[in-house]
Scaffold this motif. Structure first.
Motif, PDB file in Angstrom:
ATOM      1  N   ARG B  91       1.210  -9.946  -0.767  1.00  8.64           N
ATOM      2  CA  ARG B  91       0.776  -8.692  -1.372  1.00  8.64           C
ATOM      3  C   ARG B  91       0.013  -7.897  -0.322  1.00  8.64           C
ATOM      4  NH1 ARG B  91      -2.075 -10.129  -5.781  1.00  8.64           N
ATOM      5  NH2 ARG B  91      -0.447  -9.629  -7.276  1.00  8.64           N
ATOM      6  N   ALA B  95      -1.109  -2.486  -2.651  1.00  7.91           N
ATOM      7  CA  ALA B  95       0.140  -2.650  -3.397  1.00  7.91           C
ATOM      8  C   ALA B  95      -0.093  -3.492  -4.644  1.00  7.91           C
ATOM      9  CB  ALA B  95       1.194  -3.307  -2.520  1.00  7.91           C
ATOM     10  N   ASN B  97       2.618  -4.852  -6.181  1.00  9.88           N
ATOM     11  CA  ASN B  97       3.710  -5.803  -6.247  1.00  9.88           C
ATOM     12  C   ASN B  97       3.716  -6.745  -5.051  1.00  9.88           C
ATOM     13  OD1 ASN B  97       4.401  -3.182  -5.039  1.00  9.88           O
ATOM     14  ND2 ASN B  97       6.242  -4.264  -4.384  1.00  9.88           N
ATOM     15  N   LEU B  98       4.605  -7.718  -5.132  1.00 10.40           N
ATOM     16  CA  LEU B  98       4.760  -8.712  -4.082  1.00 10.40           C
ATOM     17  C   LEU B  98       6.018  -8.428  -3.274  1.00 10.40           C
ATOM     18  CD1 LEU B  98       4.004 -11.978  -6.088  1.00 10.40           C
ATOM     19  CD2 LEU B  98       2.421 -10.552  -4.777  1.00 10.40           C
ATOM     20  N   PHE B  99       5.978  -8.812  -1.986  1.00 11.94           N
ATOM     21  CA  PHE B  99       7.172  -8.781  -1.143  1.00 11.94           C
ATOM     22  C   PHE B  99       7.573 -10.220  -0.846  1.00 11.94           C
ATOM     23  CE2 PHE B  99       7.570  -4.316  -0.269  1.00 11.94           C
ATOM     24  CZ  PHE B  99       6.305  -3.839  -0.542  1.00 11.94           C
TER      25      PHE B  99
END
Lengths: 112, 110
Positions: B91, B95, B97-99
């Motif tokens: 993260r 952000a 969201n997660l990548f």
């Protein structure tokens, strides 16, 4: 234990159909997420929601919409399904913005 | 650009043969690195969260470590039931969201 459930494990739809995928979490989490997972591409974020009726686009929102009318439920809608939307769809939820995301079992969608 | 790379793509181990999985990342400010386990046809199952370099976490035969550029998932004396795909996610700062990386598919042979 956190429980995230998804309405279907497997779905087969025709091109052009409107498709609804539903996700329910039972831990009063604020945030909910929809990802798709494809071989070699990993998980990619479609949409997420940080509150009821609030939504934000992820990395690949085209061809999808979402609905969050109640805190525990987050729906993903394919307005007109296409073959390139054949994929594994994963829903996740988290208590807060910086908290761990917990995933549902996934829905494997095949669009013919 | 935020990026997560996992290696190797696939790993076969004999039961009891210890090894490590790698997750290297390039993000603008890390606000958490996450490890998940995923069995075929199922959703990812949460394993660990690491927040700062030097941090370590353990669970049974698994230990996760974090540096400023990468994380390792060490598997000690693996058993066949440890066979799964292991996913790493980060993260970035700012952000929600997660990548995710594309995962390492681990097979442990009896």
């Amino acid at each position: 234990d956190v429980k995230v459930t998804q309405s279907s494990r497997y779905l087969v739809k025709r091109t052009g159909e409107k498709v609804f995928l539903e996700c329910v979490q039972d831990m009063d989490h604020e945030n909910m997420f929809w990802y798709r997972q494809d071989p070699g591409l990993g998980l990619r974020l479609i949409y997420f929601s940080y509150d009821v009726k609030m939504k934000e686009k992820g990395d690949i929102p085209e061809g999808y919409s979402v609905s969050r009318e109640k805190k525990e439920r987050f729906s993903l809608i394919l307005e007109s399904a296409s073959t390139n939307q054949t994929s594994m769809y994963l829903c996740a939820s988290s208590l807060g913005t910086w908290e761990t995301q917990y995933f549902g079992p996934g829905t494997r969608l095949l669009v013919l | 650009e935020d990026q997560v790379t996992q290696s190797p793509e696939a790993l076969r181990l004999q039961e009891g043969e210890s090894s490590s999985l790698n997750c290297s990342y390039t993000v603008s400010g890390l606000r958490g690195l996450f490890w998940y386990r995923q069995d075929p046809g199922k959703g990812p199952e949460f394993l660990f969260t690491l927040y700062s370099a030097g941090e370590e976490k353990e669970k049974e035969r698994l230990k996760a470590t974090l540096t400023k550029k990468e994380s390792f998932l060490h598997i000690t004396a693996p058993k066949p039931e440890d066979s799964a795909t292991y996913l790493c996610a980060v993260r970035p700062a700012g952000a929600n969201n997660l990548f995710f990386g594309t995962g390492t598919r681990l097979t442990v042979i009896p």
